[in-house]
Write a protein that holds these residues in place. Sequence first.
Motif, PDB file in Angstrom:
ATOM      1  N   ASP A  47      37.890  42.825  43.914  1.00 51.05           N
ATOM      2  CA  ASP A  47      36.928  42.763  45.016  1.00 51.05           C
ATOM      3  C   ASP A  47      35.777  43.722  44.718  1.00 51.05           C
ATOM      4  O   ASP A  47      35.685  44.812  45.284  1.00 51.05           O
ATOM      5  CB  ASP A  47      37.610  43.129  46.336  1.00 51.05           C
ATOM      6  CG  ASP A  47      36.724  42.866  47.537  1.00 51.05           C
ATOM      7  OD1 ASP A  47      35.743  42.091  47.407  1.00 51.05           O
ATOM      8  OD2 ASP A  47      36.990  43.440  48.617  1.00 51.05           O
ATOM      9  N   PRO A  48      34.888  43.348  43.804  1.00 46.53           N
ATOM     10  CA  PRO A  48      33.836  44.273  43.372  1.00 46.53           C
ATOM     11  C   PRO A  48      32.844  44.581  44.477  1.00 46.53           C
ATOM     12  O   PRO A  48      32.357  43.688  45.169  1.00 46.53           O
ATOM     13  CB  PRO A  48      33.160  43.520  42.215  1.00 46.53           C
ATOM     14  CG  PRO A  48      33.428  42.076  42.507  1.00 46.53           C
ATOM     15  CD  PRO A  48      34.788  42.040  43.129  1.00 46.53           C
ATOM     16  N   GLU A  49      32.543  45.864  44.644  1.00 50.41           N
ATOM     17  CA  GLU A  49      31.537  46.285  45.609  1.00 50.41           C
ATOM     18  C   GLU A  49      31.022  47.658  45.202  1.00 50.41           C
ATOM     19  O   GLU A  49      31.688  48.415  44.507  1.00 50.41           O
ATOM     20  CB  GLU A  49      32.104  46.327  47.030  1.00 50.41           C
ATOM     21  CG  GLU A  49      33.288  47.241  47.207  1.00 50.41           C
ATOM     22  CD  GLU A  49      33.844  47.216  48.627  1.00 50.41           C
ATOM     23  OE1 GLU A  49      33.299  46.468  49.455  1.00 50.41           O
ATOM     24  OE2 GLU A  49      34.815  47.939  48.894  1.00 50.41           O
ATOM     25  N   GLY A  50      29.790  47.956  45.625  1.00 47.33           N
ATOM     26  CA  GLY A  50      29.192  49.237  45.281  1.00 47.33           C
ATOM     27  C   GLY A  50      29.018  49.364  43.774  1.00 47.33           C
ATOM     28  O   GLY A  50      28.711  48.408  43.083  1.00 47.33           O
ATOM     29  N   TRP A  51      29.230  50.584  43.271  1.00 50.11           N
ATOM     30  CA  TRP A  51      29.095  50.845  41.842  1.00 50.11           C
ATOM     31  C   TRP A  51      30.432  50.619  41.142  1.00 50.11           C
ATOM     32  O   TRP A  51      31.426  51.262  41.469  1.00 50.11           O
ATOM     33  CB  TRP A  51      28.634  52.277  41.596  1.00 50.11           C
ATOM     34  CG  TRP A  51      27.221  52.547  42.025  1.00 50.11           C
ATOM     35  CD1 TRP A  51      26.806  53.089  43.205  1.00 50.11           C
ATOM     36  CD2 TRP A  51      26.026  52.284  41.267  1.00 50.11           C
ATOM     37  NE1 TRP A  51      25.441  53.187  43.239  1.00 50.11           N
ATOM     38  CE2 TRP A  51      24.922  52.700  42.059  1.00 50.11           C
ATOM     39  CE3 TRP A  51      25.782  51.753  40.006  1.00 50.11           C
ATOM     40  CZ2 TRP A  51      23.606  52.590  41.624  1.00 50.11           C
ATOM     41  CZ3 TRP A  51      24.473  51.641  39.568  1.00 50.11           C
ATOM     42  CH2 TRP A  51      23.396  52.059  40.368  1.00 50.11           C
TER      43      TRP A  51
END
Length: 240
Positions: A134-138
Motif C-alpha cells: 500500500d504505497p503512500e508518502g515517501w
Amino acid sequence: MRHPDENMPARAGSNMLDWREGDMPYSLAFGDHFYCQTDGRQECSHVSLSGNGLPERWQTAQGTFRIGELGFGTALNLCETWRQWKLHRPTNAKLHFVSFELYPMTTSELDRALSHWPQLDAERKAFVAQWPSDPEGWVDITLDEQTRLTVFCGDAMQGIIQSTDTFDAWYLDGFAPAKNPDMWSLEIMAALFAKTAPGGTFATFAAAGFVRRNLGTVGFTVERRPGFAGKREMLCGVKP
C-alpha cells in the motif's frame, strides 16, 4: 496542482487501470497509455537515457548521481535505467533514482506491466519484491549496494518542494501534455529547475510548444531532437 478527479483515490489500483492492445496498461485517470505502443523499453533508452547523455556521463560520475522523474508509472524507466547502470557504473559511484507519482500502481500491476520485457526480468523481480503493498508518502528502497530508489506517492509539486536532493538529470515522463497539462506547468518546471545541479539535464518525449516555452522560461537551454518510433520531435536540455 489539481487532481484529474478529486473523488478518485490517491493511488492507482485496478479501478484506475485498463489493459488494452497487447495487454498494455492504460490510465483511466488520464486517458493515455503509460508508454509508447511500439516498444516502451527502447523508447526509454532513446528518450530518457540518451537524451540525458546516459550512460556516457556515468563514466565520470563520483559520489551519487541523482535522477529525478516525473511520473513513475509502471517503473519501466527505473528498471531499464538500473539495467544499464549495472552495465556501465564505476565502482566508486552510486545512483539515486527519485520519482514522483500521483497514482502508484500495486505490486501485481507493476509485475504484470514489466513482464513484457524478458530483458528486465532480474530488475523486475528484485524491485517488485520490495515494493510495498500500500504505497503512500515517501517510499525508499535499496535496490543494490550502488542503487537506491525513492518514490514520492502524491502530488508532484508537493514532492519536489519537499525533496532536499539536487538532481543531475530529469526524466520528464508524465502523461501527454494534452492529457495532463498540470504536470507540465510553469510552476512545476520552475520547481524542478531550482532542484537541478548546474550542468544538469532533462529529456522528455514531449514536444508541445507550451512545454518547450515553459522549460526555456525557467532557465533551461532547450534543444529539439528526433523523437522515437516516427515521432517527429522530443525535447532535451541543460541548466547552464
